[in-house]
Design a protein around this motif. Structure first.
Motif, short mmCIF file in Angstrom:
data_model
loop_
_atom_site.label_atom_id
_atom_site.label_comp_id
_atom_site.label_asym_id
_atom_site.label_seq_id
_atom_site.Cartn_x
_atom_site.Cartn_y
_atom_site.Cartn_z
N ALA A 73 37.32 91.12 72.35
CA ALA A 73 38.64 91.68 72.66
C ALA A 73 39.12 91.15 74.01
O ALA A 73 38.30 90.82 74.88
N THR A 74 40.42 91.08 74.18
CA THR A 74 40.97 90.66 75.46
C THR A 74 40.76 91.77 76.49
O THR A 74 40.43 92.91 76.15
N LEU A 75 41.01 91.46 77.76
CA LEU A 75 40.84 92.47 78.80
C LEU A 75 41.80 93.64 78.60
O LEU A 75 41.45 94.80 78.84
N ASP A 76 43.03 93.34 78.17
CA ASP A 76 44.00 94.41 77.92
C ASP A 76 43.54 95.29 76.75
O ASP A 76 43.69 96.53 76.79
N GLN A 77 42.98 94.67 75.72
CA GLN A 77 42.49 95.44 74.58
C GLN A 77 41.28 96.30 74.97
O GLN A 77 41.14 97.43 74.50
N ARG A 78 40.45 95.79 75.84
CA ARG A 78 39.31 96.56 76.31
C ARG A 78 39.78 97.78 77.11
O ARG A 78 39.20 98.87 77.02
N LEU A 79 40.83 97.58 77.88
CA LEU A 79 41.39 98.69 78.66
C LEU A 79 41.96 99.75 77.71
O LEU A 79 41.81 100.96 77.94
N GLN A 80 42.58 99.30 76.63
CA GLN A 80 43.11 100.24 75.63
C GLN A 80 41.96 100.98 74.92
O GLN A 80 42.08 102.17 74.61
N ARG A 81 40.88 100.27 74.67
CA ARG A 81 39.72 100.93 74.08
C ARG A 81 39.23 102.06 74.99
O ARG A 81 38.92 103.16 74.52
N ALA A 82 39.16 101.76 76.28
CA ALA A 82 38.70 102.77 77.24
C ALA A 82 39.65 103.96 77.27
O ALA A 82 39.21 105.12 77.36
N GLN A 83 40.95 103.71 77.20
CA GLN A 83 41.92 104.80 77.20
C GLN A 83 41.75 105.69 75.96
O GLN A 83 41.83 106.92 76.05
N ALA A 84 41.51 105.05 74.81
CA ALA A 84 41.31 105.82 73.58
C ALA A 84 40.00 106.61 73.63
O ALA A 84 39.95 107.77 73.19
N VAL A 85 38.95 106.01 74.16
CA VAL A 85 37.67 106.71 74.30
C VAL A 85 37.82 107.90 75.24
O VAL A 85 37.25 108.98 75.01
N LYS A 86 38.62 107.73 76.28
CA LYS A 86 38.86 108.84 77.21
C LYS A 86 39.57 109.99 76.50
O LYS A 86 39.28 111.17 76.74
N VAL A 87 40.51 109.66 75.61
CA VAL A 87 41.20 110.69 74.84
C VAL A 87 40.21 111.46 73.97
O VAL A 87 40.25 112.70 73.90
N ILE A 88 39.31 110.74 73.31
CA ILE A 88 38.29 111.41 72.48
C ILE A 88 37.47 112.37 73.33
O ILE A 88 37.25 113.53 72.96
N GLY A 89 37.02 111.89 74.48
CA GLY A 89 36.22 112.72 75.35
C GLY A 89 36.96 113.95 75.85
O GLY A 89 36.43 115.07 75.84
N SER A 90 38.21 113.75 76.27
CA SER A 90 39.00 114.87 76.80
C SER A 90 39.27 115.93 75.74
O SER A 90 39.17 117.13 76.00
N GLU A 91 39.61 115.49 74.53
CA GLU A 91 39.90 116.43 73.45
C GLU A 91 38.64 117.16 73.00
O GLU A 91 38.67 118.37 72.72
N PHE A 92 37.52 116.45 72.94
CA PHE A 92 36.26 117.10 72.60
C PHE A 92 35.92 118.20 73.60
O PHE A 92 35.53 119.31 73.23
N MET A 93 36.07 117.89 74.88
CA MET A 93 35.75 118.88 75.91
C MET A 93 36.71 120.06 75.86
O MET A 93 36.30 121.22 76.02
N ALA A 94 37.99 119.80 75.64
CA ALA A 94 38.99 120.87 75.58
C ALA A 94 38.69 121.84 74.44
O ALA A 94 38.68 123.07 74.63
N ILE A 95 38.42 121.29 73.24
CA ILE A 95 38.10 122.14 72.08
C ILE A 95 36.77 122.84 72.30
O ILE A 95 36.60 124.03 71.97
N GLY A 96 35.79 122.13 72.87
CA GLY A 96 34.48 122.73 73.11
C GLY A 96 34.56 123.91 74.05
O GLY A 96 33.93 124.95 73.82
N LYS A 97 35.35 123.79 75.11
CA LYS A 97 35.48 124.90 76.06
C LYS A 97 36.26 126.06 75.46
O LYS A 97 35.94 127.23 75.67
N LEU A 98 37.30 125.73 74.68
CA LEU A 98 38.12 126.77 74.07
C LEU A 98 37.32 127.60 73.07
O LEU A 98 37.32 128.83 73.12
N VAL A 99 36.63 126.91 72.17
CA VAL A 99 35.83 127.63 71.16
C VAL A 99 34.60 128.24 71.81
O VAL A 99 34.17 129.34 71.44
N GLY A 100 34.03 127.56 72.79
CA GLY A 100 32.84 128.07 73.46
C GLY A 100 33.08 129.37 74.18
O GLY A 100 32.18 130.21 74.30
N ALA A 101 34.31 129.55 74.67
CA ALA A 101 34.63 130.79 75.37
C ALA A 101 34.57 131.99 74.42
O ALA A 101 34.22 133.11 74.83
#
Length: 620
Positions: free
Chosen positions: A520-548
């Motif tokens: 992948a190009t450098l720009d595509q790799r940066l987009q991959r990282a942005q998408a992975v960050k979204v997965i992580g953020s959403e997982f944590m948000a749902i985990g904390k919400l349901v965990g409470a």
């Protein structure tokens, strides 16, 4: 300047004894030079530094080691000399120590300055390589382009060479001479050579299975038996461990039990035990399951060996082979997760899905995971690591400050996890000591009680016999099992802390592979990282919400719940070993039923005890 011809002429004039002495002196000198080189290399690193910071770090280490080694030599040399030659040796050692105390720090400074200069000289290349998305190879000390698919192919080649036969494996090509085996019945059933590769065995099985399948042979009453026997042959020969055992020892004596044992998949057990089926694409095969699998293979391979053969096997490198195999399994696990992440984020990278729609899909997935056993724990663990790895990569691509900030965040979390593991280990060790002490005390009490009963029965002339040794051992085993069950929550806590670190370490390496993939190009790799960050953020948000709402009920399971989950895990593992299909919904329903049955039994027992205690009062 030395003249080789003159030295040769001088050597020709020496006697045999003189030549032997000269040769021994030269060998001793060579040995001293080699030893000096080893000491130098152990103290001072002259490997090529990656960049200026690596050069500065290497230089500082060399200077520090030089000063420390000089100080140690100044103290140690006189002491060693005094022990060897008394007062004279002390002064000789003192002179050597003083010389070392001066020479070693100076050498360290020289090497350190050299490394710093090399690092500064390599900084330009490092900047260029970083901009081009290249990676640094610590072994070869050079920059290179990393390709995820290429590493996946290398792992597959290693498997073919070491596990699945092939030219470099245990079993060569079928065109070579037949290997001698104790029993070749299974090979004949599949119509293959004893040197057949795993690919050839698999192909032969499908070919022969079509011939004897009961549906294809309605007029043959023995078709089902033939098909089952063929399946057993394939099952034995398709696994390297059971195949090796079969080649050496022939067919197992207790066929059904050994066949089932070879088919047991430890991954199934731990997937049920920890509810990791839904998150398997993100975590792969848990480390604890991988280790259990290797242990079971060793037990199967060494089952028929005596102590001498077992010692020879271990000394011959079997332990080392298992270490290498576990490393390659872990690398394969990381690659599979990396490929899954790359595929998952591709819809966002290529523009098929906008960011909001991509995030919505992740939220739906996270809600499904949260509903499962240990769901919130998995979400928080996976989510944090995905988010922090993406933040680190994006941070270093845009501004180094954000990258270092993410690194500090990750380091703090790792430190916290390590403290938790240490605490869990201490708690588990204390629990083990407590169980051992309680069982030992109970044994002593039981032994005293039995002694009194024997004495009393002897005095009374009773004919009742004392408990046998087998009965006493059975009671002690049941007591130990009961005491151990009481500590199950502590053991589960330790397993979970280990799983947490294992998952985080694995995801760290998987994410690095996704972001470093030069396909992948450098720009595509940066987009991959942005998408992975979204997965992580959403997982944590749902985990904390349901965990409470769950209030950490995943980890704080009762002893009955743990026992029920373990029982169902064993049942599911055995069922799948026999070829039965068991879905995750089935296992969760079985777990609920087992837990309810255990609770009903406890309630019935308490009611019975209460009724027994109140009976005398009612009779009054």
């Amino acid at each position: 300047m030395n003249n080789p011809n003159k030295n040769a002429m001088d050597a020709s004039k020496l006697s045999d004894d003189q030549l032997a002495v000269k040769a021994s002196e030269e060998l001793a000198l060579e040995g001293e030079m080699e030893e000096a080189n080893e000491v130098f290399n152990s103290l001072f690193s002259t490997r090529r530094p990656k960049d200026a910071s690596a050069g500065l770090s290497s230089g500082a280490k060399s200077i520090s080691k030089g000063i420390l080694a000089g100080a140690v030599s100044l103290v140690a040399q006189p002491i060693a000399g005094a022990q060897a030659e008394g007062t004279l040796g002390f002064f000789k050692g003192l002179a050597t120590g003083v010389a070392s105390a001066v020479a070693l720090p100076l050498t360290g400074v020289a090497v350190g300055a050299y490394q710093v200069a090399r690092g500064m000289g390599n900084q330009g290349e490092a900047n260029k390589a970083g901009k081009e998305g290249m990676q640094w190879d610590d072994e070869k000390r050079s920059w290179y382009y990393y390709f995820l698919d290429k590493e996946a192919e290398e792992i597959l080649e290693w498997e073919n060479a070491n596990k699945l036969g092939g030219a470099g494996g245990k079993h060569g090509s079928s065109s070579s001479l037949e290997r001698e085996v104790k029993d070749r019945e299974f090979y004949d059933l599949l119509n293959v050579s004893t040197n057949a590769t795993q690919g050839q065995i698999k192909k032969a099985y499908y070919k022969e299975a079509r011939k004897v399948h009961p549906d294809k042979c309605p007029g043959d009453p023995d078709a089902a038996t033939k098909f089952q026997t063929l399946g057993q042959a394939y099952q034995i020969l398709s696994d390297e461990t059971t195949r090796e055992n079969y080649d050496k020892n022939g067919k197992p004596q207790n066929g059904n039990q050994d066949e089932m044992a070879s088919a047991i998949d430890t991954t199934v057990f731990f997937n049920v035990m920890f509810g990791s089926t839904l998150v398997e694409p993100y975590v792969g095969e848990l480390w604890i399951a991988s280790i259990a699998d290797l242990m079971m293979k060793d037990m199967g391979a060494n089952a028929n060996k005596d102590e001498t053969e077992l010692a020879e096997t271990l000394a011959g490198g079997k332990a080392q082979k298992n270490t290498e195999e576990s490393k390659m399994k872990q690398k394969k696990r990381e690659i599979q997760i990396a490929k899954y992440l790359r595929e998952k984020v591709q819809t966002f990278v290529d523009g098929t899905l906008p960011l909001d729609d991509f995030a919505a899909g992740v939220q739906i997935e996270a809600c499904k995971i949260a509903d499962g056993s240990f769901g919130t724990t998995f979400l928080n663990t996976i989510g944090f690591q995905l988010e922090v790895e993406a933040e680190e990569y994006i941070g270093f691509q845009k501004s180094h400050f954000d990258g270092y900030k993410a690194q500090a965040k990750k380091s703090a979390s790792n430190t916290s996890t390590n403290f938790k593991i240490t605490g869990s280990i201490i708690k588990a060790a204390n629990a083990g000591r407590k169980v051992y002490k309680e069982v030992e005390e109970a044994q002593q009490v039981q032994a005293g009680t039995d002694g009194k009963n024997i004495a009393a029965s002897g005095a009374a002339g009773s004919g009742s016999a004392a408990k046998t040794k087998e009965e006493m051992e059975t009671e002690q085993a049941m007591l130990a099992a009961k005491k151990l069950e009481e500590q199950l929550p502590t053991i589960l806590e330790l397993a979970w802390t280990i799983n947490t670190r294992d998952i985080r370490t694995t995801l760290k390496h998987a994410c690095q592979k996704v972001f470093a993939d030069a396909s992948a190009t450098l720009d595509q790799r940066l987009q991959r990282a942005q998408a992975v960050k979204v997965i992580g953020s959403e997982f944590m948000a749902i985990g904390k919400l349901v965990g409470a709402t769950k209030k950490d009920e995943d980890i704080a399971m009762s002893m009955e719940d743990i026992k029920a989950r373990a029982e169902v895990a064993v049942m599911t593992t055995m069922a799948k070993a026999q070829g039965q299909e068991v879905s995750e919904d089935d296992t969760e329903e079985l777990i609920r039923q087992h837990a309810k049955m255990a609770a009903d039994r406890d309630a019935a027992g308490q009611n019975f005890a209460g009724a027994g205690a109140s009976a005398p009062k009612e009779s009054l």
